[in-house]
Structure formats: C-alpha cells, structure tokens
Design a protein around this motif. Structure first.
Motif, mmCIF file in Angstrom:
data_model
loop_
_atom_site.group_PDB
_atom_site.id
_atom_site.type_symbol
_atom_site.label_atom_id
_atom_site.label_comp_id
_atom_site.label_asym_id
_atom_site.label_seq_id
_atom_site.Cartn_x
_atom_site.Cartn_y
_atom_site.Cartn_z
ATOM 1 N N LEU A 1 -18.010 -7.045 -67.159
ATOM 2 C CA LEU A 1 -18.823 -6.435 -65.412
ATOM 3 C C LEU A 1 -17.707 -6.357 -64.799
ATOM 4 O O LEU A 1 -17.289 -5.419 -64.290
ATOM 5 C CB LEU A 1 -19.395 -8.220 -64.875
ATOM 6 C CG LEU A 1 -19.944 -7.393 -63.759
ATOM 7 C CD1 LEU A 1 -21.264 -6.544 -64.138
ATOM 8 C CD2 LEU A 1 -21.057 -8.293 -62.503
ATOM 9 N N GLY A 2 -16.297 -6.749 -65.192
ATOM 10 C CA GLY A 2 -14.895 -6.274 -64.277
ATOM 11 C C GLY A 2 -13.992 -5.134 -65.132
ATOM 12 O O GLY A 2 -13.266 -5.042 -64.118
ATOM 13 N N ASN A 3 -14.511 -5.118 -65.801
ATOM 14 C CA ASN A 3 -13.456 -3.681 -66.262
ATOM 15 C C ASN A 3 -14.957 -2.308 -66.226
ATOM 16 O O ASN A 3 -14.402 -1.528 -66.649
ATOM 17 C CB ASN A 3 -14.007 -4.316 -68.019
ATOM 18 C CG ASN A 3 -12.559 -3.214 -68.842
ATOM 19 O OD1 ASN A 3 -11.729 -3.404 -67.732
ATOM 20 N ND2 ASN A 3 -12.308 -2.827 -69.908
ATOM 21 N N ALA A 4 -16.466 -2.464 -66.171
ATOM 22 C CA ALA A 4 -17.132 -0.957 -66.518
ATOM 23 C C ALA A 4 -16.570 -0.365 -64.899
ATOM 24 O O ALA A 4 -16.435 -0.486 -63.676
ATOM 25 C CB ALA A 4 -18.485 -1.840 -65.921
ATOM 26 N N ILE A 5 -17.024 0.779 -64.935
ATOM 27 C CA ILE A 5 -16.540 1.735 -63.595
ATOM 28 C C ILE A 5 -18.246 2.452 -63.735
ATOM 29 O O ILE A 5 -19.234 3.205 -64.594
ATOM 30 C CB ILE A 5 -16.340 2.566 -64.294
ATOM 31 C CG1 ILE A 5 -14.848 1.916 -63.827
ATOM 32 C CG2 ILE A 5 -16.229 3.447 -62.563
ATOM 33 C CD1 ILE A 5 -14.229 2.835 -64.182
ATOM 34 N N LYS B 1 -12.631 1.996 -70.946
ATOM 35 C CA LYS B 1 -13.961 0.675 -69.887
ATOM 36 C C LYS B 1 -15.103 1.259 -70.217
ATOM 37 O O LYS B 1 -15.386 2.699 -70.172
ATOM 38 C CB LYS B 1 -13.405 1.167 -68.209
ATOM 39 C CG LYS B 1 -12.419 0.312 -68.531
ATOM 40 C CD LYS B 1 -11.328 1.060 -67.859
ATOM 41 C CE LYS B 1 -9.743 -0.217 -67.407
ATOM 42 N NZ LYS B 1 -8.779 0.322 -65.593
ATOM 43 N N VAL C 1 -19.972 -3.940 -60.038
ATOM 44 C CA VAL C 1 -19.024 -3.360 -60.202
ATOM 45 C C VAL C 1 -19.107 -2.288 -59.804
ATOM 46 O O VAL C 1 -18.887 -1.427 -58.921
ATOM 47 C CB VAL C 1 -20.282 -2.483 -61.537
ATOM 48 C CG1 VAL C 1 -20.102 -3.814 -62.721
ATOM 49 C CG2 VAL C 1 -20.722 -1.311 -60.993
ATOM 50 N N ASP C 2 -17.153 -1.563 -59.804
ATOM 51 C CA ASP C 2 -16.230 -0.717 -59.497
ATOM 52 C C ASP C 2 -17.775 0.795 -59.764
ATOM 53 O O ASP C 2 -17.882 1.204 -60.275
ATOM 54 C CB ASP C 2 -15.908 -0.175 -60.325
ATOM 55 C CG ASP C 2 -14.266 -0.686 -59.098
ATOM 56 O OD1 ASP C 2 -14.302 -2.333 -58.833
ATOM 57 O OD2 ASP C 2 -13.117 -0.976 -59.394
#
Lengths: 361, 254
Positions: free
Chosen positions: B41-45, B86, B62-63
């Motif tokens: 989740l914290g790696n996704a764009i 990512k 998410v970003d």
C-alpha cells in the motif's frame, strides 16, 4: 566545460536537456524538430535516461506530467501545432505545480501552417495557450549556445518553482549548425533518491514517513481553487521580479530602436550595421524572456534621439502588444514583419525601416 | 465480540462523494485490500483521471495524482519510467477510457506497459450527469440518447476487455462484475491476479468492472444491481479474456 564542438540546433537542444539533468523525454515526430526525438531515442537509454515515442502530443505531455509528478526531470519538445495540442497538459501542470521543460521549435501557422520558421506562437506562449489562470516563463534564445544555456537554467528553474518552463525558438535555429560549448552534466536523480529530494513527488508513502503525496489539478470548491490560483500567482509575482532578461545594444543616440527576439534579432543586427553605413543610427532591444517581458528595457531608450520603436517579427504583429506596453506611449511604435514562414532579407528590413523613418518626418 | 467487517486501513475514514448504491467504493476497497495483502500500500502509485473517480485519492490511502480526461495511461507510463519497481495503477471510467482516452489505453497496452488499469464500466457518464458513453447499451436511455441508444445513430457499444485482449502487449485482461457477493469475490481474485502479473513484468494488465450507476440509470440501488445481471452481463460476458501466464504454463506442459 567541454571543447568547442559544431552541433546542429536540434541535436544540441537534446544534448543540453540530458546535461541539464532531464533524463525523461517523451516525443512525437513533427518537422522541424524531429531530430530531437531521434537524438534522444539514441542517447537517453545509454545514459541512464528513458525515451518513449508517444502516440500523440497529448500523450507525450501527459507522460511528461507522470514522470515529473513521480519526481523525474522531464523534457519535452514539439513544434507549433504540436505545442497547441500540449496546452491541456501545460495548464494542468501549472495548477498541479509539476515541473517540465518544454521546447517549441516553432513553424508558422495558423492551422497546419507550413514547416518554415516562424514566431507566430508568441501569443500562445506568453498569454497562456491553455485554459485558466496560469503563467509559463518563456525564454527566447538567439543562438544555439544561448539555447543550451537556457535549457540548462530552465531545468533548474522548473524545479525551483515547480512550474513548466518554455523555450520558444524556430525551425531555422533547429536546423542550423553552430559551434557550441557544452555545460558540465548535472547529476541524475535515482528512483531511490526521489523521496528525499522531492518529498512532494509520487513515490509511495512508505518512503516518506507515511506522508501521502497527492498531485491535483481539480478543486471542486470555488474557494479552494481561488486559494490555489492565488498560491501559484505568488510564484508568478516573484518570477516577474526575478526572471525578466534582455540585451540592449546601441540605444544611446539611436534614431530607430528595433525590438526583436531569437532568429529575427540576428537579422536586425545586420540591418543595424547596414543602416549605420548610410548614416542612420539604430539600436536593438532583444528580449531574452518573453514572459515575464522585460518592460524595464524601454526605460533605457534615449528619448532625446529616438524617433520610433519598431517591433520586428516573424509574425503578423504579436510581440508589438508588449512593445507598446513597454513604450507606454512615449514614442511611436511600428511593425516590420514577414509571416507564413517567410524570413525577410536584411536589405528588406533596412528598406522598411527607412520608409518608416521617412514617414515620420 | 469479534468484528467481522471493518474499515479497511487502505481507505480514508471519510464519506465518499459517490451516490448511494454506486459500486466505486467496492472497487476501491478491492484494490487497497489487495495492496495491503501484498504489503505494498505504501509503495503503490495510482492515477485517477476525470470522471466521478477523479477524487478517488480522497478515499484510497495511496500516493495518487489526478489526470486530465482520458490521459491516465500516458501519465502512468511516465510514472512507471521513474519508478520501475513499484505497483502503479490507473482507475478509469468508461467515458474516460473508452471515448476520449481510447488512443492512450490502446497504446499503453500495445507497449506492454507494466501497470494495471482498473476500468469501471457502468455504461454512462456519471460525473457530467448521465450522458451516453461508448459502453451504453442499445436501447438504453441517457441524457444524450433520450429515446434510447440506436445502432444507426451511435453504433454498437464497445467491448473494451475483448479489444484490449486482442492487443499483443496485454498480458492479463479479465472482466468482472460488482453486482453480487460471488462476483465481488471473483473480482477480488482478478485484482490480485492483475497485481501479480504486473509484478512479473510481462505486459499490460486490465480488469474491467461492470458497475452500477443508480442515479444516472434512474434506478434504485437494488434495481441497478438487477440491471447489471439482466442487461449488462449478457452483452459484456464475464471472464478472463487473456492470460499469457496461463499460456506459458500450457506451453511448458506441452
């Protein structure tokens, strides 16, 4: 600094982009700038960068937006009608505060126009070719060396202000060769370095202590959008103080002062020499920035000697509006132009200038 | 007492801007749940272009960036070049993807872009108030086909999953529906598969969600789910349209 090398304009622009730290380029073929995507398709993959041949200019500018929103330094180029298609993306990036360097190797319009050099994108470039309240600084190089230096500076400024920066040049500059000295390459950011170098960019919140990045150009509440517009205009106000640049030559004692940028300024310099041979003293104001326009240059005019200020353009009188704003009614303002991709000869500029001068007597 | 259903950590604790009975929220949840399960989740764009889901970043934790109408696949292609490792996804409606953005989606698929497109097909323009989409069914009323869409005036609705599956760069394409618990469970498996294939780096991945728009269909939320089952699924058959990973398995077995 490198040795002096002889380079074709378009290839030099591409090389300057790489050296300035732009390692992401998204191109679409259009004359007279197709050597830029050709050059960068060959060079970028070898040098830690990336090239995509986009399916359209619309896709190209939006790829640049994606790369820049993700923290990469993006460079993009096209020519007049292609730049017109990119306006959606440029307006979007101004609102979303995403940097990009855009190069217009301009041809003449309107419509598909022709492939010969022109400056008829002046109003599109300086007045915001897309929708809404925004500004894009526009740099106008007159030599290939100056274009290289401006691309280098524009990459820095785009990141400093998080706003697109544009260079307006033309097909003749893109196609001709000149000796140039290339700058030292800037270090390229790696994917791992982006969260720290550009914490606002998209990289996943795990890499930014849980802080999410949101990049937006939609504000449904009018008051929210107003706040965002005011925010970006505080940047534009600062740019209006910091960025205006020009060169003034031979203003003291000049009867005629030409105002010309880019390619046209080179012709005007020759015309000034020819006029001097006939005993007519003429000077030149050469804007290096078209927005913000260097209005202060006109305060340097010699009001005792100068009889007329002539906007000299490869368009049907576009920059003349800014010249009038700079002159502020203190002197008559006239126009010398050719359009449609026709570049006047130097004697033609001289003859027209003399006629204008005679008409005033 | 043990709660059996709670907020997903992948969703922001805010009210969504979606209408009652809209299935956007379900699709959002399937995506963030899968990213959480994958620890990404914290790696996704994500990219959310114009349409009702342009505000998806307010709900999915998410970003994300917004994108102009139709341009999300181009934007995601740029993001992918900067962050090669990512999870990247676009979340697009049918007006966005199948009308103004048809060029971008076909070319992204053709390049075999390693991101996943979540395509919400509800057969109508939602945000602008119920105009005809390229996916509006024949006979279906909309504000720009007030007597019902006709073949003569508007041509046939576009089956996007089959179209993208025909593009060589596409690796995994599946059509799912959000009208029943069984279909939603299948949709979750499809999302998981799409992210898994994206990670394999073998090509473009897309999940088409047959979704509801009760407000613009002029139906109640329950009637809208019935419309999906009775009208949409017959024209838009569910299932895996392409899976090159399965083909690889078959080739290896052969």
């Amino acid at each position: 600094m490198s040795e002096k090398v002889l380079m074709k304009g378009n290839e030099a622009f591409g090389e300057a982009a790489i050296l300035s730290g732009c390692n992401f380029y998204f191109g679409y073929p259009i004359t007279p700038q197709s050597e830029i995507p050709e050059y960068l398709s060959r060079e970028l993959p070898k040098r830690g960068g990336c090239f995509i041949q986009a399916e359209s200019e619309l896709a190209a500018i939006n790829m640049a937006y994606g790369a820049a929103a993700a923290g990469g330094n993006a460079f993009i180029s096209s020519s007049a009608p292609g730049i017109a298609l990119m306006q959606e993306g440029l307006s979007f990036m101004c609102c979303a505060e995403v940097p990009v360097v855009v190069l217009n190797v301009s041809r003449c319009g309107p419509g598909i126009g022709g492939i010969q050099p022109g400056q008829a994108d002046y109003i599109q470039a300086t007045r915001g070719g897309g929708n809404g309240d925004y500004k894009i600084p526009v740099f106008a190089p007159s030599t290939i060396q100056e274009a290289i230096d401006m691309i280098y500076e524009a990459t820095y400024l785009a990141n400093k202000w998080r706003n697109p920066m544009m260079l307006l040049t033309d097909g003749m500059m893109g196609q001709m060769m000149e000796p140039v000295v290339l700058p030292e390459p800037r270090k390229l950011l790696t994917s791992e370095e982006i969260p720290q170098a550009k914490p606002w960019a998209l990289s996943g919140f795990d890499h930014k202590n849980g802080q999410r990045s949101l990049i937006r150009a939609l504000h449904m509440q009018p008051t929210d959008l107003e706040i965002q517009v005011e925010k970006i205009f505080t940047k534009y106000d600062a740019m209006e103080k910091e960025l205006p640049a020009y060169a003034a030559e031979g203003l003291e004692g000049a009867e005629i002062v030409f105002v010309a940028f880019g390619l046209m300024s080179r012709l005007v310099r020759e015309a000034i020499e020819m006029l001097a041979e006939e005993g007519i003293k003429a000077g030149l104001i050469r804007p290096k920035t078209l927005w913000p326009y260097p209005y202060a240059a006109f305060d340097e005019l010699d009001f005792n000697s100068t009889k007329v200020v002539i906007s000299t353009e490869l368009s049907k009188g576009q920059m003349i509006e800014d010249v009038r704003l700079g002159v502020e009614g203190r002197l008559p303002v006239e126009l010398i132009y050719r359009t449609g991709g026709v570049v006047p000869t130097t004697p033609e500029v001289v003859e027209r200038a003399k006629k204008i001068l005679e008409g005033l007597k | 007492m043990k709660p059996v259903f709670t907020y997903s950590e992948g969703m922001e604790r805010v009210e969504t801007s979606y209408c009652p009975g809209c299935t956007h929220g379900i699709a959002h949840r399937l995506i963030v749940e899968t990213l959480i399960e994958n620890g990404e989740l914290g790696n996704a764009i994500g990219v959310c272009p114009i349409g009702c889901s342009v505000q998806a970043h307010k709900f999915m934790h998410v970003d994300m960036c917004e994108a102009a109408h139709g341009r999300a696949p181009a934007v995601a292609s740029g993001i992918r070049r900067v962050h090669p490792d990512k999870p990247v996804f676009t979340y697009q409606g049918d007006g966005d993807l199948a009308s103004i953005g048809m060029g971008e989606i076909i070319h992204a698929a053709s390049r075999g872009e390693r991101f996943t497109t979540f395509f919400i097909n509800n057969g109508i323009y939602g945000m602008t108030g119920g105009q005809m989409a390229p996916t509006t069914l024949i006979g279906q009323r909309s504000t720009t086909s007030q007597d019902g869409r006709t073949v003569e005036a508007n041509g046939m609705p576009i089956r996007v999953a089959e179209l993208i599956a025909a593009v060589d760069g596409a690796a995994y394409v599946e059509r799912v529906a959000l009208d029943s618990p069984a279909h939603i469970r299948q949709a979750k498996r499809a999302v998981q598969k799409a992210f898994a294939v994206q990670k394999m780096g073998v090509g473009f991945t897309m999940i088409e969600f047959i979704s509801s728009c009760p407000t613009n269909w002029g139906l109640s939320p329950v009637e809208a789910l019935g419309w999906i089952k009775e009208k949409m699924i017959p024209y838009y058959p569910l299932g895996v349209k392409k899976d090159i990973t399965a083909q690889n398995v078959q080739e290896e077995e052969a």
